[in-house]
Motif scaffolding. Structure first.
Motif, PDB file in Angstrom:
ATOM      1  N   ALA A 130      46.819  39.914  42.702  1.00 47.80           N
ATOM      2  CA  ALA A 130      47.052  39.214  41.437  1.00 47.80           C
ATOM      3  C   ALA A 130      46.463  37.808  41.454  1.00 47.80           C
ATOM      4  N   VAL A 131      46.165  37.289  40.233  1.00 44.70           N
ATOM      5  CA  VAL A 131      45.721  35.904  40.056  1.00 44.70           C
ATOM      6  C   VAL A 131      46.350  35.363  38.781  1.00 44.70           C
ATOM      7  N   VAL A 132      46.418  34.016  38.672  1.00 44.27           N
ATOM      8  CA  VAL A 132      46.854  33.346  37.449  1.00 44.27           C
ATOM      9  C   VAL A 132      45.652  32.597  36.883  1.00 44.27           C
ATOM     10  N   TYR A 133      45.406  32.814  35.571  1.00 45.71           N
ATOM     11  CA  TYR A 133      44.222  32.223  34.952  1.00 45.71           C
ATOM     12  C   TYR A 133      44.448  32.081  33.450  1.00 45.71           C
ATOM     13  N   ARG A 134      44.248  30.880  32.937  1.00 43.69           N
ATOM     14  CA  ARG A 134      44.360  30.581  31.511  1.00 43.69           C
ATOM     15  C   ARG A 134      45.692  31.040  30.915  1.00 43.69           C
ATOM     16  N   GLY A 135      46.757  30.723  31.621  1.00 42.05           N
ATOM     17  CA  GLY A 135      48.088  31.007  31.093  1.00 42.05           C
ATOM     18  C   GLY A 135      48.540  32.438  31.224  1.00 42.05           C
ATOM     19  N   GLY A 136      47.850  33.246  32.007  1.00 39.08           N
ATOM     20  CA  GLY A 136      48.240  34.637  32.176  1.00 39.08           C
ATOM     21  C   GLY A 136      48.217  35.068  33.634  1.00 39.08           C
ATOM     22  N   ASP A 150      41.421  44.260  43.579  1.00 39.77           N
ATOM     23  CA  ASP A 150      41.667  42.855  43.895  1.00 39.77           C
ATOM     24  C   ASP A 150      41.036  42.001  42.800  1.00 39.77           C
ATOM     25  N   LEU A 151      41.808  41.087  42.236  1.00 39.04           N
ATOM     26  CA  LEU A 151      41.308  40.192  41.190  1.00 39.04           C
ATOM     27  C   LEU A 151      40.941  38.841  41.773  1.00 39.04           C
ATOM     28  N   ALA A 152      39.978  38.161  41.149  1.00 47.11           N
ATOM     29  CA  ALA A 152      39.499  36.873  41.652  1.00 47.11           C
ATOM     30  C   ALA A 152      39.082  35.996  40.483  1.00 47.11           C
ATOM     31  N   VAL A 153      39.094  34.674  40.713  1.00 48.64           N
ATOM     32  CA  VAL A 153      38.695  33.689  39.713  1.00 48.64           C
ATOM     33  C   VAL A 153      37.767  32.682  40.382  1.00 48.64           C
ATOM     34  N   ASP A 154      36.709  32.302  39.658  1.00 47.63           N
ATOM     35  CA  ASP A 154      35.841  31.231  40.144  1.00 47.63           C
ATOM     36  C   ASP A 154      35.373  30.394  38.963  1.00 47.63           C
ATOM     37  N   GLU A 155      34.326  29.585  39.157  1.00 48.83           N
ATOM     38  CA  GLU A 155      33.827  28.723  38.089  1.00 48.83           C
ATOM     39  C   GLU A 155      33.338  29.507  36.876  1.00 48.83           C
ATOM     40  N   MET A 156      33.006  30.758  37.063  1.00 48.19           N
ATOM     41  CA  MET A 156      32.406  31.564  36.003  1.00 48.19           C
ATOM     42  C   MET A 156      33.401  32.472  35.297  1.00 48.19           C
ATOM     43  N   GLY A 157      34.631  32.548  35.772  1.00 44.88           N
ATOM     44  CA  GLY A 157      35.624  33.340  35.074  1.00 44.88           C
ATOM     45  C   GLY A 157      36.386  34.314  35.948  1.00 44.88           C
ATOM     46  N   LEU A 158      36.730  35.451  35.338  1.00 42.23           N
ATOM     47  CA  LEU A 158      37.616  36.442  35.956  1.00 42.23           C
ATOM     48  C   LEU A 158      36.810  37.623  36.477  1.00 42.23           C
ATOM     49  N   TRP A 159      37.129  38.075  37.698  1.00 44.42           N
ATOM     50  CA  TRP A 159      36.434  39.174  38.362  1.00 44.42           C
ATOM     51  C   TRP A 159      37.444  40.207  38.855  1.00 44.42           C
ATOM     52  N   VAL A 160      36.963  41.439  39.047  1.00 39.06           N
ATOM     53  CA  VAL A 160      37.762  42.469  39.694  1.00 39.06           C
ATOM     54  C   VAL A 160      36.907  43.109  40.781  1.00 39.06           C
ATOM     55  N   ILE A 161      37.523  43.273  41.954  1.00 39.89           N
ATOM     56  CA  ILE A 161      36.843  43.807  43.140  1.00 39.89           C
ATOM     57  C   ILE A 161      37.498  45.141  43.476  1.00 39.89           C
ATOM     58  N   ALA A 188      38.301  42.691  55.781  1.00 43.97           N
ATOM     59  CA  ALA A 188      39.739  42.441  55.670  1.00 43.97           C
ATOM     60  C   ALA A 188      40.140  41.928  54.303  1.00 43.97           C
ATOM     61  N   ASN A 189      39.244  41.199  53.635  1.00 42.69           N
ATOM     62  CA  ASN A 189      39.553  40.629  52.331  1.00 42.69           C
ATOM     63  C   ASN A 189      38.275  40.059  51.739  1.00 42.69           C
ATOM     64  N   SER A 190      38.359  39.584  50.500  1.00 43.66           N
ATOM     65  CA  SER A 190      37.172  39.011  49.862  1.00 43.66           C
ATOM     66  C   SER A 190      37.594  38.020  48.791  1.00 43.66           C
ATOM     67  N   PHE A 191      36.658  37.170  48.382  1.00 45.75           N
ATOM     68  CA  PHE A 191      36.879  36.187  47.323  1.00 45.75           C
ATOM     69  C   PHE A 191      35.519  35.878  46.693  1.00 45.75           C
ATOM     70  N   VAL A 192      35.542  35.204  45.540  1.00 42.87           N
ATOM     71  CA  VAL A 192      34.320  34.898  44.801  1.00 42.87           C
ATOM     72  C   VAL A 192      34.224  33.399  44.577  1.00 42.87           C
ATOM     73  N   ILE A 193      33.046  32.832  44.878  1.00 45.94           N
ATOM     74  CA  ILE A 193      32.764  31.414  44.640  1.00 45.94           C
ATOM     75  C   ILE A 193      31.413  31.320  43.931  1.00 45.94           C
ATOM     76  N   CYS A 194      31.391  30.698  42.760  1.00 45.06           N
ATOM     77  CA  CYS A 194      30.148  30.473  42.020  1.00 45.06           C
ATOM     78  C   CYS A 194      29.349  31.757  41.832  1.00 45.06           C
ATOM     79  N   GLY A 195      30.042  32.845  41.541  1.00 42.30           N
ATOM     80  CA  GLY A 195      29.364  34.098  41.284  1.00 42.30           C
ATOM     81  C   GLY A 195      28.890  34.844  42.514  1.00 42.30           C
ATOM     82  N   THR A 196      29.265  34.397  43.685  1.00 40.20           N
ATOM     83  CA  THR A 196      28.899  35.071  44.934  1.00 40.20           C
ATOM     84  C   THR A 196      30.155  35.619  45.600  1.00 40.20           C
ATOM     85  N   LEU A 197      30.099  36.886  45.961  1.00 35.17           N
ATOM     86  CA  LEU A 197      31.214  37.530  46.656  1.00 35.17           C
ATOM     87  C   LEU A 197      31.107  37.277  48.151  1.00 35.17           C
TER      88      LEU A 197
END
Length: 457
Positions: A280-286, A333-344, A380-389
């Motif tokens: 889960a992630v929290v983004y823009r009030g949701g 797995d959900l993720a948030v970065d400078e470009m918005g909301l992602w799903v992995i 083991a896990n992943s995340f997104v930064i500036c559109g790069t996984l």
């Protein structure tokens, strides 16, 4: 040849009171262009419906100037250019065809000139021929004749009215698009990403502990802050979910991370549907989460405390089909970065490789999808930064690494070896917070952050 036939017809017409002859051009019923000479009656001085002699003489003078341009073109060498009558010499008259000069001299008509202009299609050529009236006040002399007749000005001489051309109609349409969406789409293509301070991950620091779960339900979990909060929440508002259990519905709200460390929540939200795992992630009030036993993603509005959107991820594995290496039903797995909301996630079509999709945060519609070559069970896990996984190599090894990167701007992946410390030997969640520029992680009951460093874009 066309010019000579026109001149012949003009001569015949002018033979009968040529000073009142009129040339007209129009399309016939079959769509062909036709030229018509009209000659005044040798008997009647005027028609019953009017039509004065001065107007006819003015139109005749304009016609004489136009026809003189046509003759000038016929006299030109090759007759291929708009100024052919000036460049070439005069042609010998053909037998049976009266000389234009004699016709003009006998009837006080000027030599003809022909002007080529651009047609409706923009091509200089036959279909684009136009008649050009002489200048106001110009003197027109007949070939071999001495009398001169000034051409009346625009007030007296009627203008030639060409056939109406078909013009393309241009339309302007306006579509309103949220500014946030424009920013996301622009950043996704990477133009101007330097304005976001984006770059490649080059360093991950040592973990900093912010709090610790005090029950077995907190061995695995997820904690987060909203990088783009809506009132009454702020960037300091902290959220936490302990994910051990079969009916995980409690979402803990804290005013700040310090309150999280003390273990006293401001409020406990009870989700209308249990969530699955630590994605889960929290983004823009949701709160964006995966409902239990489904391949869907849902948005829970934190102010209205209701689910406002839910959408299935086509073909996504769930409930243990394509989890990370540590398990825990981490298929989505959900993720948030400078470009918005992602799903992995992964699919059967991708054969267990990581699939990354960009989501609309309001409708959860998939905007774009990338398939990588990184096996999801192998990391083991992943995340997104500036559109790069980015992926983490191990959830339990103390000296793990950030071992792969997949760039959505180029669609390419590369191997990395950036040190990543698993201090408590059971990493169950890693997310990036673009507002704080650090990683949030859950490591065996412990809520920790990792400072990071990005290269210059």
């Amino acid at each position: 040849m066309l010019g000579r036939w026109l001149l012949l017809c003009a001569g015949l017409a002018l033979g009968c009171r040529a000073d009142t002859a009129v040339l007209r051009r129009a399309d016939d019923s079959a769509g062909r262009c036709t030229y018509t000479f009209t000659v005044a009656s040798p008997v009647e001085a005027a028609c019953p419906d009017g039509g004065g002699e001065p107007e006819l003489r003015a139109e005749l003078a304009a016609l004489a100037a136009r026809l003189s341009r046509l003759e000038g073109r016929e006299r030109g060498a090759g007759g291929s250019g708009p100024r052919g009558g000036q460049a070439g010499g005069a042609r010998e008259p053909q037998p049976g065809v009266p000389a234009v000069g004699s016709l003009s001299a006998g009837h006080r008509c000027a030599p003809l000139q022909w002007n080529r202009a651009l047609g409706p299609s923009g091509v200089l050529g036959g279909s684009g021929h136009t008649w050009s009236p002489p200048r106001a006040g110009a003197v027109v002399r007949g070939a071999g004749s001495s009398p001169a007749h000034p051409v009346p000005g625009p007030a007296a001489a009627p203008r030639w009215d060409p056939q109406p051309l078909a013009y393309q109609e241009l339309q302007s349409e306006r579509t309103e698009i949220p500014a946030s969406r424009l920013l996301e789409e622009a950043a996704l293509g990477r133009p101007g990403s330097e304005d976001l301070g984006c770059g490649e991950l080059v360093w991950v620091g040592e973990p900093v502990v912010f709090g610790r779960a005090d029950s077995i339900a907190g061995k695995y979990g997820v904690w987060m802050k909203d990088p783009e909060p809506v009132p009454p929440f702020t960037r300091e508002t902290t959220w936490r979910v302990d994910t051990v259990g079969t009916e995980v519905r409690q979402l803990f709200q804290y005013e700040a991370a310090e309150q999280l460390a003390q273990g006293y929540p401001t409020k406990v939200h009870i989700l209308p549907r249990p969530l699955e795992s630590t994605g889960a992630v929290v983004y823009r009030g949701g709160l964006f989460f995966q409902p239990r036993h489904s391949r869907a993603v849902a948005r829970y509005d934190l102010r209205g405390e209701t689910v406002t959107a839910e959408r299935e991820i086509p073909g996504a594995g769930y409930h243990g089909q394509y989890p990370y290496s540590w398990g825990g039903y981490t298929d989505i797995d959900l993720a948030v970065d400078e470009m918005g909301l992602w799903v992995i996630y992964s699919t059967e079509k991708a054969r267990g490789a990581i699939v990354l999709s960009k989501l609309d945060p309001e409708t959860l519609e998939i905007r774009r999808t990338w398939e990588t070559k990184i096996r999801k069970r192998g990391v083991a896990n992943s995340f997104v930064i500036c559109g790069t996984l980015y992926t983490v190599s191990s959830y339990s090894a103390p000296n793990a690494t950030v071992n792969f990167a997949y760039d959505t701007a180029t669609g390419t992946s590369r191997a990395l070896s950036i040190p990543f410390e698993n201090r408590f030997r059971y990493l169950s969640m890693v997310d990036y917070n673009p507002a704080e520029r650090q990683l949030f992680a859950w490591d065996s009951f412990n809520m920790v952050t990792y400072p990071i460093r990005l290269s210059q874009a």
